[in-house]
Each structure stands twice: as C-alpha cells, then as structure tokens.
Design a protein around this motif. Structure first.
Motif, short mmCIF file in Angstrom:
data_model
loop_
_atom_site.label_atom_id
_atom_site.label_comp_id
_atom_site.label_asym_id
_atom_site.label_seq_id
_atom_site.Cartn_x
_atom_site.Cartn_y
_atom_site.Cartn_z
N ALA A 19 0.50 -0.91 0.43
CA ALA A 19 -0.46 -0.01 0.33
C ALA A 19 1.13 1.61 -0.21
O ALA A 19 0.61 2.23 -0.52
CB ALA A 19 -1.38 -0.14 1.49
N SER A 20 1.89 1.44 1.12
CA SER A 20 2.70 2.38 0.58
C SER A 20 3.71 2.26 -0.44
O SER A 20 3.64 4.01 -0.65
CB SER A 20 3.65 2.57 1.88
N LEU A 21 3.68 1.82 -0.94
CA LEU A 21 4.49 1.83 -3.04
C LEU A 21 3.48 2.07 -3.66
O LEU A 21 3.75 3.10 -4.31
CB LEU A 21 5.29 0.67 -2.87
N ALA A 22 2.57 2.05 -3.30
CA ALA A 22 1.01 2.07 -4.46
C ALA A 22 0.74 3.42 -4.13
O ALA A 22 0.75 4.10 -5.72
CB ALA A 22 -0.41 1.11 -4.21
N ALA A 23 1.29 4.12 -2.86
CA ALA A 23 0.81 5.56 -2.43
C ALA A 23 1.69 6.41 -3.19
O ALA A 23 1.40 7.32 -3.87
CB ALA A 23 0.34 6.12 -1.09
N GLU A 24 2.89 6.60 -3.03
CA GLU A 24 4.29 6.37 -3.53
C GLU A 24 4.02 6.45 -5.48
O GLU A 24 4.46 8.31 -5.36
CB GLU A 24 5.28 5.81 -3.15
#
Length: 198
Positions: A121-126
C-alpha cells in the motif's frame, strides 16, 4: 593550510545511484522478477548491498525508483501535445504508450512494479503521487483545453473519458489478451471522441 578538496561524496553517491538503477533495469529485463535479489542488484552495480539499503528499504522500492528515473530522464515536464487537433494529439500519445508497452524491457519493468504495488500500500501511494497523478493531470489538462475549444462536450466527465481512453489499453496489456498496437490505440481514441464529442 591545505586548499585541496576532499573527494566529492555527492558525485560518488550519484554515480552509485545511477549504477544501481541501471543494474536494476538490466536485471529485470534479463531475469524472472522473483529471482532478482538486492544482492544480485548490488553485484551487478558493483556496490555493497548496504549502499542500496541506505537509500531504499526493499527490492520493490529500488525497482520503482528505476522506473521513476526513466520518466525523469525522458522529460522533466509532464504535458500532452496541444496542436489544436485533439484527435491527432491523442493518437500520437496513445501510439507512444502502446509502443512503450510493446518494448520488452519496459514491459518487464512496469509488470514488476505492478506486481509490487498490488501488495504494498505504501508503494502504491508513492506510485500514485510521483507518477500516476502528474500524468493524469496532464491528460486532464489536455482534455480541458479541448473542452474549451468545443471539441469535447461541455458537460463531459473528463475522468470517465480518460478511463475509456486508457483503461482498455492497460487491461489488454496486463492480461496479454491481444496485441497492443498503434491501430488499437487509434481505435480507442476514435471511440472515446465519438462518446464525448460535442
């Protein structure tokens, strides 16, 4: 007092960064993604793995950085052509997108990133913040310009128009359900303009 300068650490860091990103892209093009490790990237780049971990927390972060660097190297500005001919401008962009997806090296890199953002999820947000949103806003700006020129209906939902334009191309590429060609890209532009024309 000596006026000799010490080593240029920032230049050395940048050389290491470029070597790591290049090594990552090369390995993704050569190997099955699941077989690629931080150790393999470090060996190919000629750096220690701690050099990678000081900058990126995981393999997925390095792979995303390698993709992001490609878009940064290509062009610092994000804008679609605006010649006044919406059909020609969109076909130019869509054909270029189809060509990118057809490039085996790019295909493997973007598939690797999509594999990771599906589970992180954090990579998706980035990814959304640094790559997807600026591109989407550039596309939206081009459609707004066409709307003001009367080439798209005044009440058209521009987000829906973009989805109709790009989503089928992405889905065909993602599922390998058919060839991603210039002709297919043109057909998406034609269908979208029919649906959203004045």
């Amino acid at each position: 007092m000596s006026t000799e300068k010490g080593p240029d650490h920032s230049r050395r860091k940048e050389r290491s960064r470029q070597a790591i990103l290049t090594a990552t892209r090369t390995l993704v093009a050569e190997e099955a993604y699941e077989k690629i490790t931080i150790e393999a990237i470090a060996a190919r780049a000629g750096v220690g793995k701690q050099t990678i971990y000081r900058r990126w927390p995981s393999k997925s972060a390095v792979v995303f950085a390698a993709l992001l660097a490609l878009s940064e190297d290509a062009d610092q500005s994000v804008a679609l052509p605006d010649t006044g001919d919406l059909e020609a401008d969109l076909k130019l962009v869509m054909r270029a997108t189809a060509e990118e997806f057809a490039d085996p090296a790019f295909d493997r890199l973007i598939r690797a990133v999509n594999t990771e953002i599906a589970n992180d999820a954090s990579l998706a947000a980035e990814y959304r913040e640094k790559l997807a949103q600026p591109l989407e806003e550039a596309k939206r700006a081009r459609l707004r310009s066409a709307q003001k020129a009367g080439q798209i209906a005044a009440d058209a939902d521009l987000d829906l128009a973009l989805e109709m334009l790009y989503a089928p191309l992405f889905q065909r590429w993602l599922h390998r359900s058919g060839p991603v060609t210039a002709a297919y890209a043109d057909s998406l532009v034609d269908a979208t303009l029919r649906a959203f024309g004045p």
